[in-house]
Design an enzyme around this catalytic site. Structure first.
Site, PDB file in Angstrom:
ATOM      1  N   GLU A 140       6.158   2.905  -2.004  1.00 42.91           N
ATOM      2  CA  GLU A 140       6.563   4.183  -2.616  1.00 42.91           C
ATOM      3  C   GLU A 140       7.945   4.113  -3.258  1.00 42.91           C
ATOM      4  O   GLU A 140       8.690   5.093  -3.252  1.00 42.91           O
ATOM      5  CB  GLU A 140       6.547   5.309  -1.567  1.00 42.91           C
ATOM      6  CG  GLU A 140       5.170   5.622  -1.021  1.00 42.91           C
ATOM      7  CD  GLU A 140       5.113   6.912  -0.191  1.00 42.91           C
ATOM      8  OE1 GLU A 140       6.166   7.368   0.265  1.00 42.91           O
ATOM      9  OE2 GLU A 140       4.007   7.435  -0.013  1.00 42.91           O
TER      10      GLU A 140
ATOM     11  N   GLU B 229      -2.831   6.064   0.292  1.00 38.25           N
ATOM     12  CA  GLU B 229      -2.523   6.963   1.409  1.00 38.25           C
ATOM     13  C   GLU B 229      -3.143   8.321   1.160  1.00 38.25           C
ATOM     14  O   GLU B 229      -2.612   9.128   0.421  1.00 38.25           O
ATOM     15  CB  GLU B 229      -1.008   7.126   1.594  1.00 38.25           C
ATOM     16  CG  GLU B 229      -0.347   5.894   2.158  1.00 38.25           C
ATOM     17  CD  GLU B 229       1.076   6.163   2.641  1.00 38.25           C
ATOM     18  OE1 GLU B 229       1.448   7.329   2.808  1.00 38.25           O
ATOM     19  OE2 GLU B 229       1.790   5.173   2.837  1.00 38.25           O
TER      20      GLU B 229
END
Ligand code: NAG
Ligand code: NAG
Ligand code: NAG
Ligand code: NAG
Ligand code: NAG
Ligand code: NAG
Ligand code: NAG
Length: 826
Positions: free
Chosen positions: A182, A251
């Site tokens: 991320e 995710e």
């Protein structure tokens, strides 16, 4: 000469051996391919340190039965390398064993090395020694020292995995790996270096030559061959950055984590199923649930600050490894339908028909088959959708899947899975609070609070990160001379401490002034301010800062302050004039930790002769408590009820079960009174429960921590509390509510050898309410549904009943969906 020919032959042979059982993992713009076949892959996150090796086989078996193809895990650098070049891969840190257990169950592995992992894990997985290395200012950028260390750990993990031949390219189960994590979300804060760092990560990872694809999630500029992927609650609107990269969701948040002072967030099954079905409708081919099993933040691994010890996450498998129903079962059905359409979804031609009012029909078509999705993204209006001569009942915010474009095999909002209501039970007298006999002893803090004696002296305030994370606790000690003729002297003199640590205790001249803690999740400055009776001459000030995990997320999260950040001031008054004496650059003496815990969070002096059995104190801070107990019989998971205690840390038979803080009451105002509406875009503040009760009262004690004979529970109570109501309970299914739409089969089960003892409700029709509060609808069965279900189910561990008119007689609901519902007591 001979030896070099031998080497060449040997190399040739081992290459051959490798190729024989190697699996080729590649991808195109549509999907991951395994041995040339495009695959629809469903993966779930299970972090190995958040459970125990004894739990792994059961968790993975349940994941496989739930229709998963792969297990995803991060790799936790600070757990594996707590001190530089001192490694730990033992117990629940045995990553290789975990991967092999997954392999033995015939599932693939998605290994997210990071090594920055976020994960609500302490400091995002970075070791604190890394931050403290000479030459490092900030992490996750093009700093030579940092890059070298990051590469060293990444290469170490890759080497370990290669040695065991665990990459698919070597015949192993690992089909994907991930570098960084991320970074795209925070990259701009690193300026130009951020972009260069991403390029370097990609090149470094690629150079490790693992033979399977690398992923960089949330990284729109991920250079080829890295695959950019999506994380979030929804990823239907996401498109990868390269036409040759498949649409992958790394995710898919199944729920959310909880914080100290927060209530329990949850995500409705119908909404999670909607998001997942929409993702596959819109071309997704790889989905990873974050989390599939959340587990427990044992030891001091919780991130933060302020993440609680439970990491249940409302995942399909709960913290204890039991099914979280209906989430587990409803997704299992979805997976079966999606898998049956693998070829269509990964290779079919796609066309979309916009039906208006946010309704879309998607048709997948190959030469010999067709499959359809009908989505209704309208938040309020259920729809009757006419398509190719048939009418489909598609509730608001739901997706129907018609694998043959004719028959609805699945709708994300129609549950055909039972709902379990879990209960904690103290089944045996020996586990009741009264049977626990406690001994206690004080933590000796005199050196710090009376003598002000530390290990190290510096003429400034230091951050708690500087102490290398050897403990939650850092003592700050100084002394100050004040005389009655100083301009500051008056009878209203205060001590003011500006903090970023999560908890502060303060002492002056051995007397306790009090404590204060941040009341909100996230690092906030707060001022501790108390009136103090100073004595003329030398005064000793002792501050104890306690962390609840270091920041794990955000732009440059690694340099965010934690501890007594300062200023530390004495504030006096001369008339109306404020007079300030700043002690921040005084000589401060420091000591990290407590006397009775070592730098690995292991207990010392458990058997010391100092334990006292007389006059058990309550509400006494910095106090150790110890008791012995018998393990609850049976195999149900065990939970420790900590009500009555303040804040501290608990160990069972020397193994940490984590930080506890039952005195921290969920202050939220957001608890959904009625059942939370699953319709509309979810965010984690939308559905919460358990307001105005302790954020965490129950603590998981893994069965493998317990022995047959006498078990030992040790508590370090920091705030002061009363252990006399502490007790052990087992976690079981208390009630279950079955549900099945017309022509489906309703199943109710009590699991673990228990049988259904009573049926509280049963009806077939347009039943209203939710589990625990069902009511018959306006249309319902003519036959006695309750009697039918009682007859079929009572005394059985599990029963299945068809929801149709043959069983219940004709029911006219005027076109509304009918379902069979029953509530059973286990
Ligand atoms: C990591 O660094 C150490 C030296 O500190 C070195 O001996 C080791 O080979 C390095 N490991 C890898 C995998 O690069
Ligand atoms: C939802 O459906 C209602 C009723 O059909 C319609 O009036 C409304 O415009 C729809 N909303 C959206 C966003 O499509
Ligand atoms: C504490 O110190 C910080 C940094 O100097 C300052 O911004 C803040 O206003 C101070 N006090 C409080 C209550 O935050
Ligand atoms: C404490 O004493 C008990 C009983 O003698 C023993 O079994 C245990 O191993 C000891 N624990 C430690 C940490 O020394
Ligand atoms: C309560 O909900 C509102 C609106 O969703 C949100 O902004 C706020 O942060 C929530 N409060 C807490 C304590 O979660
Ligand atoms: C259920 O099965 C009956 C008998 O086959 C059929 O008439 C009816 O349409 C079915 N209902 C649904 C909702 O599939
Ligand atoms: C991709 C995505 O949905 N990201 C979101 C993840 O969650 C955070 C917090 O809710 C959002 O800010 C991101 O946009």
């Amino acid at each position: 000469m001979a030896s070099s020919i031998f080497t060449a032959n040997f190399l040739f042979l081992s290459v051959l051996l490798c190729i024989c059982n190697a699996t080729k993992v590649h991808h195109d713009g549509r999907a991951i391919t395994i041995d040339g076949q495009r695959r629809l892959l469903i993966s779930g996150a299970i972090h190995y340190p958040r459970s125990t090796p004894e739990m792994w086989p059961d968790l993975i078996k349940k994941a496989k039965d739930g229709g998963l193809d792969a297990i995803e895990t991060y790799v936790f650098w600070n757990a594996h390398e707590p001190y530089r070049r001192h490694y730990d891969f033992s117990g629940n840190l045995d990553m290789i064993r975990f991967i092999k257990v997954v392999q033995e169950h015939g599932l693939y592995v998605f290994l997210r090395i990071g090594p920055y992992v976020c994960a609500e894990w302490n400091y995002g997985g970075f070791p604190l020694w890394l931050h403290n290395m000479r030459g490092i200012d900030i992490l996750r950028t093009t700093n030579k020292v940092y890059m070298k260390e990051m590469q060293n750990f990444t290469a170490l993990i890759v080497d370990m995995v290669k040695q065991e031949k665990l990459f698919a390219s070597q015949g192993g189960p690992i089909i994907l790996s991930q570098v960084e994590n991320e970074y795209g979300n925070v990259m701009t804060s690193y300026g130009k270096a951020g972009k260069a760092y991403v390029k370097w990560c990609a090149k470094m990872a690629d150079s490790l030559d693992i033979g399977v694809p690398w992923i960089m999630c949330q990284q729109a500029d991920a250079p080829q061959p890295m695959i950019d992927t999506c994380n979030g609650f929804y990823c239907d609107e996401y498109t990868p950055n390269n036409g040759n990269s498949p649409k992958m969701w790394t995710e898919n948040w199944t729920g959310w984590f909880k914080t100290w002072g927060g209530s329990e967030p949850y995500r409705r099954t119908e909404d999670l199923a909607y998001a997942t079905a929409r993702f596959f409708q819109t071309g997704g081919t790889f989905n990873n649930y974050y989390m599939y099993h959340g587990g427990t933040n044992f030891g001091r691994t919780a991130g933060g600050p302020y993440i609680v010890t439970s990491y249940d996450y409302d995942a399909p498998l709960n913290e204890y490894g039991l099914f979280n129903q209906p989430k587990y079962g409803h997704l299992k059905e979805l997976h079966a339908v999606l898998h049956s359409m693998e070829k269509l979804l990964t290779s079919g031609d796609v066309s979309n028909i916009d039906m208006g009012h946010s309704i879309t029909v998607t048709v997948y078509k190959t030469a010999d088959a067709r499959g359809c999705f009908v989505s209704n993204s309208n938040i309020t209006s259920d729809a009757k959708v006419s398509f190719e001569g048939a009418v489909y009942d598609v509730p608001a915010w739901s997706v129907s899947i018609l694998p043959d474009c004719k028959n609805e095999a699945y709708n994300s909002a129609k549950l055909n899975t039972e709902t379990w209501v879990m209960e904690k039970k103290a089944k045996h007298a020996e586990n009741k609070p009264k049977s626990l006999k406690w001994v206690w002893r004080p933590e000796n803090i005199d050196d710090m609070v009376v003598k002000g004696k530390g290990d190290k002296t510096v003429s400034k305030l230091i951050d708690q990160k500087a102490a290398n994370d050897v403990s939650d606790y850092l003592w700050y000690m100084t002394s100050v001379k004040i005389n009655e003729n100083d301009p500051i002297w008056s009878n209203d003199m205060r001590l003011k401490v500006n903090c970023t640590g999560q908890v502060l205790h303060a002492f002056v001249n051995g007397d306790y002034l009090g404590k204060q803690y941040a009341t909100e999740y996230g690092t906030k400055h707060y001022d501790f301010e108390r009136k103090v009776k100073w004595k003329p001459g030398l005064n000793h000030i002792t501050l104890l800062s306690a962390t609840l995990g270091f920041q794990h997320y955000g732009p440059q999260f690694d340099v965010i302050n934690n501890g007594v950040s300062g200023p530390v001031e004495i504030i006096g008054k001369k008339g109306n004039q404020k007079v300030i004496k700043d002690l921040s650059s005084n000589k401060w003496s420091y000591k990290a930790g407590l006397n009775s815990i070592d730098r690995y969070n292991k207990l010392l002096n458990v058997n010391s002769s100092e334990w006292r059995s007389n006059k058990l104190p309550t509400q006494r801070k910095m106090t150790w408590y110890k008791t012995t107990f018998k393990a609850p019989s049976g195999t149900d998971p065990v939970s420790l009820d900590m009500e009555g205690l303040g804040k501290g840390h608990a160990w069972v038979n020397g193994k940490s079960i984590g930080r506890y803080w039952p005195s921290n009451i969920a202050h939220d105002v957001n608890c959904t009174k009625k059942a939370c509406d699953y319709r509309g875009k979810y965010d984690y503040t939308q559905c919460t429960r358990d307001c105005s009760v302790p954020s965490q009262k129950w603590y998981h004690v893994p069965r493998s921590f317990l022995i047959d004979g006498k078990n030992e529970l040790v508590l370090f109570e920091e705030f002061g509390g009363n252990p006399s109501s502490v007790n052990f309970q087992t976690v079981t299914v208390g009630r279950t509510c079955g549900s099945a739409y017309e022509n489906k089969t309703m199943e109710i089960s009590c699991s673990q050898g228990r049988t259904i003892s009573a049926i509280r409700f049963a009806s077939y029709g347009d039943v209203r309410g939710t589990c625990g509060s069902f009511k018959k609808g306006t249309c319902h069965e003519k036959k006695d549904a309750l009697a039918i279900i009682k007859k079929k189910c009572i005394g059985k561990e599990k029963c299945r009943v068809k929801a149709n008119e043959i069983v219940f007689g004709s029911v006219n609901c005027q076109g509304h969906s009918k379902r069979l519902v029953a509530e059973a007591v286990c």
